[in-house]
Scaffold this active site. Structure first.
Site, PDB file in Angstrom:
ATOM      1  N   SER A   1       0.715  -1.131  -0.264  1.00  0.00           N
ATOM      2  CA  SER A   1      -0.209   0.331  -0.271  1.00  0.00           C
ATOM      3  C   SER A   1       0.859   1.369  -0.041  1.00  0.00           C
ATOM      4  CB  SER A   1      -1.130  -0.225   1.636  1.00  0.00           C
ATOM      5  OG  SER A   1      -1.939   1.482   1.366  1.00  0.00           O
TER       6      SER A   1
ATOM      7  N   HIS B   1      -0.687  -1.197  -4.187  1.00  0.00           N
ATOM      8  CA  HIS B   1      -2.868  -1.309  -4.012  1.00  0.00           C
ATOM      9  C   HIS B   1      -2.702   0.747  -3.411  1.00  0.00           C
ATOM     10  CE1 HIS B   1      -5.847  -2.338  -1.224  1.00  0.00           C
ATOM     11  NE2 HIS B   1      -5.764  -1.299  -0.133  1.00  0.00           N
TER      12      HIS B   1
ATOM     13  N   ASP C   1      -4.241   3.107  -2.248  1.00  0.00           N
ATOM     14  CA  ASP C   1      -6.002   4.241  -1.232  1.00  0.00           C
ATOM     15  C   ASP C   1      -6.313   5.420  -0.897  1.00  0.00           C
ATOM     16  OD1 ASP C   1      -5.669   1.604   1.036  1.00  0.00           O
ATOM     17  OD2 ASP C   1      -3.979   2.269   1.074  1.00  0.00           O
TER      18      ASP C   1
ATOM     19  N   MET D   1      -9.124   8.037   0.242  1.00  0.00           N
ATOM     20  CA  MET D   1      -9.969   7.971   1.390  1.00  0.00           C
ATOM     21  C   MET D   1     -10.560   9.785   1.012  1.00  0.00           C
ATOM     22  SD  MET D   1      -7.664   6.740   4.520  1.00  0.00           S
ATOM     23  CE  MET D   1      -6.715   5.275   4.649  1.00  0.00           C
TER      24      MET D   1
ATOM     25  N   HIS E   1      -7.853   0.851  -4.233  1.00  0.00           N
ATOM     26  CA  HIS E   1      -9.444   0.556  -3.195  1.00  0.00           C
ATOM     27  C   HIS E   1     -10.583   1.356  -2.881  1.00  0.00           C
ATOM     28  CE1 HIS E   1      -9.068  -0.968   2.164  1.00  0.00           C
ATOM     29  NE2 HIS E   1     -10.491  -0.519   1.440  1.00  0.00           N
TER      30      HIS E   1
ATOM     31  N   MET F   1     -11.931   4.033  -0.292  1.00  0.00           N
ATOM     32  CA  MET F   1     -13.105   4.635   0.796  1.00  0.00           C
ATOM     33  C   MET F   1     -13.496   5.298   0.569  1.00  0.00           C
ATOM     34  SD  MET F   1      -9.754   2.871   3.245  1.00  0.00           S
ATOM     35  CE  MET F   1      -8.298   3.269   1.746  1.00  0.00           C
TER      36      MET F   1
ATOM     37  N   MET G   1     -11.501  -6.240   5.300  1.00  0.00           N
ATOM     38  CA  MET G   1     -10.578  -5.752   6.249  1.00  0.00           C
ATOM     39  C   MET G   1      -9.891  -6.527   7.404  1.00  0.00           C
ATOM     40  SD  MET G   1      -9.772  -2.403   4.268  1.00  0.00           S
ATOM     41  CE  MET G   1      -9.144  -1.814   5.510  1.00  0.00           C
TER      42      MET G   1
ATOM     43  N   GLY H   1      -8.969   3.610   7.085  1.00  0.00           N
ATOM     44  CA  GLY H   1      -8.985   5.194   7.106  1.00  0.00           C
ATOM     45  C   GLY H   1      -7.149   5.294   7.648  1.00  0.00           C
ATOM     46  N   PHE H   2      -6.297   4.104   7.915  1.00  0.00           N
ATOM     47  CA  PHE H   2      -5.181   4.522   8.397  1.00  0.00           C
ATOM     48  C   PHE H   2      -4.240   3.311   8.122  1.00  0.00           C
ATOM     49  CE2 PHE H   2      -8.616   7.271  10.919  1.00  0.00           C
ATOM     50  CZ  PHE H   2      -8.028   8.802  11.125  1.00  0.00           C
TER      51      PHE H   2
ATOM     52  N   ASP I   1      -7.009  -6.604   3.643  1.00  0.00           N
ATOM     53  CA  ASP I   1      -5.835  -5.771   3.842  1.00  0.00           C
ATOM     54  C   ASP I   1      -6.360  -4.939   5.653  1.00  0.00           C
ATOM     55  OD1 ASP I   1      -5.096  -3.222   3.290  1.00  0.00           O
ATOM     56  OD2 ASP I   1      -7.105  -2.129   2.269  1.00  0.00           O
TER      57      ASP I   1
ATOM     58  N   GLY J   1      -2.731  -4.382   8.451  1.00  0.00           N
ATOM     59  CA  GLY J   1      -1.943  -5.475   9.603  1.00  0.00           C
ATOM     60  C   GLY J   1      -1.653  -6.234   9.601  1.00  0.00           C
TER      61      GLY J   1
ATOM     62  N   GLY K   1       1.286  -2.262   3.807  1.00  0.00           N
ATOM     63  CA  GLY K   1       1.792  -0.801   3.748  1.00  0.00           C
ATOM     64  C   GLY K   1       2.225  -1.056   5.035  1.00  0.00           C
ATOM     65  N   SER K   2       3.122  -0.459   5.848  1.00  0.00           N
ATOM     66  CA  SER K   2       3.496  -0.329   6.750  1.00  0.00           C
ATOM     67  C   SER K   2       4.702  -1.448   7.673  1.00  0.00           C
ATOM     68  CB  SER K   2       2.713   0.747   8.504  1.00  0.00           C
ATOM     69  OG  SER K   2       2.243  -0.557   8.960  1.00  0.00           O
TER      70      SER K   2
HETATM   71  C1  DX5 Z   1      -6.164   1.244   6.099  1.00  0.00           C
HETATM   72  C2  DX5 Z   1      -5.940   0.861   3.973  1.00  0.00           C
HETATM   73  C3  DX5 Z   1      -4.762  -0.017   3.918  1.00  0.00           C
HETATM   74  C4  DX5 Z   1      -3.780   0.833   4.720  1.00  0.00           C
HETATM   75  C5  DX5 Z   1      -2.854  -0.581   5.295  1.00  0.00           C
HETATM   76  O1  DX5 Z   1      -7.326   2.007   6.055  1.00  0.00           O
HETATM   77  O2  DX5 Z   1      -6.396   0.921   3.436  1.00  0.00           O
HETATM   78  O3  DX5 Z   1      -4.449  -0.513   3.125  1.00  0.00           O
HETATM   79  O4  DX5 Z   1      -2.809   1.242   3.990  1.00  0.00           O
HETATM   80  O5  DX5 Z   1      -1.835  -0.471   5.805  1.00  0.00           O
HETATM   81  P1  DX5 Z   1      -1.414  -1.248   6.835  1.00  0.00           P
HETATM   82  O6  DX5 Z   1      -0.520  -2.148   6.083  1.00  0.00           O
HETATM   83  O7  DX5 Z   1      -0.024  -0.533   7.320  1.00  0.00           O
HETATM   84  O8  DX5 Z   1      -2.267  -1.215   7.794  1.00  0.00           O
HETATM   85 ZN    ZN Z   2      -6.743   0.309   1.030  1.00  0.00          ZN
END
Ligand code: DX5
Ligand code: ZN
Length: 216
Positions: free
Chosen positions: A5, A30, A32, A34, A63, A65, A134, A139-140, A172, A174, A194-195
């Site tokens: 992501s 990916h 995101d 928002m 994606h 949101m 999810m 959102g984050f 998606d 964590g 992502g992280s």
């Molecule tokens: C959350 C996003 C995810 C997010 C995943 O709202 O849809 O795609 O970026 O990030 P991590 O992998 O850090 O949870």
């Molecule tokens: Zn996502």
């Protein structure tokens, strides 16, 4: 498959981050989006995704949101997206929206929040190329994985198999090398990270580690 992501990328050096991913073993990018309404945060929109597209050499997994995602099918198509993922919770006419996405020539993805049951999409499962679960509240980036997603993935896998469908399961939120194997064993096909990728000392190596975790 692994889909990093870009929400966790360094936006000041987006081009070099993307070029690094081009050289990695990741499968999709990916993205995101928002809107500050469907989720309590705003990320980026079409101008930034157009810039990403200039550098990205792998398929784009968008994606959304956002409320009323159906308004943007043509724009997501123009971006050249491989997948357009919409939230079940944002689409009262989900059957129509998924059909419109497919008619536009993209893979239709439907995403479920952690609180949304699998039964809510049972009647449209035939239309979904991908179901994304999810594993955090959207959102984050950087949130903790919700463990109940493992069981939910097993139940979704069983439903897809029972209906003899080829729908892919994407997870998606964590995701890391610590839970990748469990998710894969539960039936997941695509892991978004992502992280875990971008905060690693070497994102390229981390993608390998996540991929290899599913092979162990
Ligand atoms: C959350 C996003 C995810 C997010 C995943 O709202 O849809 O795609 O970026 O990030 P991590 O992998 O850090 O949870
Ligand atoms: Zn996502």
């Amino acid at each position: 498959m692994i889909a990093p992501s870009l929400l966790s990328a360094d936006f000041g050096h987006l081009a070099s981050n993307i070029e690094m991913l081009n050289e990695s073993r990741c499968d999709w990018f990916h993205l995101d989006v928002m809107d500050g309404v469907f989720v309590p945060n705003i990320s980026f929109g079409f101008p930034v995704m157009e810039a990403i597209k200039q550098f990205a050499k792998k398929p784009l997994d968008v994606h959304l949101m956002i409320v009323q995602p159906e308004k943007f099918i043509d724009q997501v198509k123009s971006l050249g997206a491989h997948v357009m993922n919409v939230h079940q919770e944002a689409c009262p006419h989900l059957h129509r929206v998924l059909q419109q996405i497919k008619d536009a020539g993209m893979k239709a993805g439907v995403t479920l929040n952690p609180s949304t049951p699998i039964g809510s999409i049972e009647d449209i499962l035939e239309l979904a190329d991908i179901v994304m679960l999810m594993s955090v509240n959207p959102g984050f980036g950087g949130q903790q994985f919700i463990a109940h997603t493992i069981d939910k993935t097993c139940r979704l896998r069983a439903l897809i198999d029972q209906k003899k469908l080829s729908t892919l399961i994407e997870i998606d939120g964590g995701v890391s090398r610590l839970n990748a194997a469990q998710l894969y064993d539960a039936g997941a096909d695509i892991l978004v990270a992502g992280s875990a990728v971008f905060r690693a000392p070497s994102p390229i190596d981390e993608i390998d580690l996540i991929k290899n975790a599913t092979l162990a």
